[in-house]
Scaffold this active site. Structure first.
Site, short mmCIF file in Angstrom:
data_model
loop_
_atom_site.label_atom_id
_atom_site.label_comp_id
_atom_site.label_asym_id
_atom_site.label_seq_id
_atom_site.Cartn_x
_atom_site.Cartn_y
_atom_site.Cartn_z
N GLY A 1 20.59 -0.23 62.01
CA GLY A 1 21.84 -0.39 61.26
C GLY A 1 22.60 -1.54 61.87
O GLY A 1 22.01 -2.57 62.19
N GLU A 2 23.86 -1.34 62.07
CA GLU A 2 24.67 -2.39 62.69
C GLU A 2 25.16 -1.82 64.01
O GLU A 2 25.91 -0.84 64.02
CB GLU A 2 25.83 -2.71 61.72
CG GLU A 2 26.73 -3.82 62.17
CD GLU A 2 25.97 -5.11 62.44
OE1 GLU A 2 25.12 -5.50 61.62
OE2 GLU A 2 26.22 -5.72 63.49
N SER A 3 24.74 -2.42 65.11
CA SER A 3 25.00 -1.79 66.40
C SER A 3 26.49 -1.62 66.69
O SER A 3 26.90 -0.63 67.29
CB SER A 3 24.31 -2.56 67.52
OG SER A 3 24.63 -3.93 67.49
N CYS B 5 15.67 -0.79 66.70
CA CYS B 5 16.48 -1.91 66.23
C CYS B 5 17.91 -1.83 66.80
O CYS B 5 18.07 -2.01 67.99
CB CYS B 5 16.43 -1.97 64.71
SG CYS B 5 16.65 -3.64 64.12
N ILE C 204 13.94 -6.46 60.84
CA ILE C 204 15.11 -6.79 60.01
C ILE C 204 16.27 -7.18 60.93
O ILE C 204 16.82 -6.33 61.62
CB ILE C 204 15.52 -5.60 59.12
CG1 ILE C 204 14.34 -5.15 58.25
CG2 ILE C 204 16.72 -5.96 58.26
CD1 ILE C 204 14.57 -3.84 57.51
N ARG C 205 16.61 -8.46 60.94
CA ARG C 205 17.66 -8.95 61.85
C ARG C 205 17.47 -8.29 63.23
O ARG C 205 18.39 -7.76 63.83
CB ARG C 205 19.05 -8.66 61.28
CG ARG C 205 19.29 -9.42 59.99
CD ARG C 205 20.57 -9.04 59.29
NE ARG C 205 21.71 -9.26 60.13
CZ ARG C 205 22.63 -8.34 60.43
NH1 ARG C 205 22.52 -7.12 59.97
NH2 ARG C 205 23.64 -8.64 61.19
N HIS D 143 11.19 -1.50 62.77
CA HIS D 143 11.58 -0.27 62.08
C HIS D 143 10.34 0.57 61.74
O HIS D 143 9.83 0.48 60.62
CB HIS D 143 12.30 -0.61 60.77
CG HIS D 143 13.70 -1.06 60.95
ND1 HIS D 143 14.78 -0.19 60.93
CD2 HIS D 143 14.21 -2.29 61.15
CE1 HIS D 143 15.89 -0.87 61.11
NE2 HIS D 143 15.58 -2.15 61.24
N GLU E 281 10.16 3.50 60.93
CA GLU E 281 10.45 4.52 59.91
C GLU E 281 10.36 3.97 58.49
O GLU E 281 10.42 4.73 57.53
CB GLU E 281 11.84 5.14 60.17
CG GLU E 281 13.04 4.33 59.70
CD GLU E 281 13.39 3.13 60.59
OE1 GLU E 281 12.58 2.73 61.44
OE2 GLU E 281 14.48 2.56 60.37
#
Ligand code: GLN
Length: 180
Positions: free
Chosen positions: A35-37, A67, A123-124, A163, A165
């Site tokens: 997600g966004e840390s 991630c 992803i990023r 990722h 998952e």
């Protein structure tokens, strides 16, 4: 259920989606998702989970950060927000978006020790740029600048740049659950 939850359940775990401190009690393992840390860090603060997870990790709870979750576990964050904190449980330095921004998200194949080739969705993704010799490197990837660890383990703390998952391959989750 979240993608991680589904995978963990598919490999035989009883899954709880942890939203409060009380739900940490009795767990064998905990996944910190992507997600966004900075956003996840904020939620961990407001829910009171930050100190509780910190204690649980110190007490030996197995945690797996993927991630953004890897960023949250790392001992050093490069290109983080100036006030960005981490649990500092995994002796690695990670660079946020180290493989490039959204446009540079990519899918590749990653060879995981003891498992074989699994799909790796980045992803990023954070890049592990420096790491202690004490960590176990379970997979690495060369993105044109030499091999960098992408799946690592240090005692009860696991981290992954990609990722696992988001594919149909459950073997990375299986590895974690089998270790519990
Ligand atoms: N770039 C994100 C961050 O720094 C992590 C991306 C992800 O979890 N897919 O928080």
């Amino acid at each position: 259920m979240s993608e991680h939850g589904q995978m963990l359940s598919d490999v035989g775990a009883d899954v709880v989606l942890v939203r409060s401190v009380e739900q940490l009690t009795g767990l064998d393992g905990l996944v910190l998702p992507g997600g966004e840390s900075t956003a996840i860090a904020h939620l961990l603060e407001t829910s009171g989970l930050r100190p509780a997870i910190d204690r649980s990790i110190a007490d030996g709870l197995s945690v797996f950060g993927t991630c953004a979750g890897l960023i949250l576990l790392s001992s050093k964050i490069l290109d983080g927000r100036s006030d960005q904190w981490s649990f500092s449980a995994l002796p690695v330095s990670v660079r946020r978006n180290g493989y490039g921004r959204q446009i540079a998200s990519f899918e590749t194949t990653v060879a995981v020790q003891g498992v074989g080739e699994v799909p790796g969705v980045f992803i990023r993704a954070p890049k592990i740029e420096a790491w202690s010799q004490e960590i176990e490197v379970l997979a690495e990837h060369d993105h044109g600048d030499g091999e960098h660890p992408v799946l690592v383990r240090y005692e009860n703390v696991w981290g992954c740049s990609f990722h696992p998952e988001l594919t149909g391959d459950r073997r990375v989750h299986g590895l974690f659950v089998d270790s519990l």
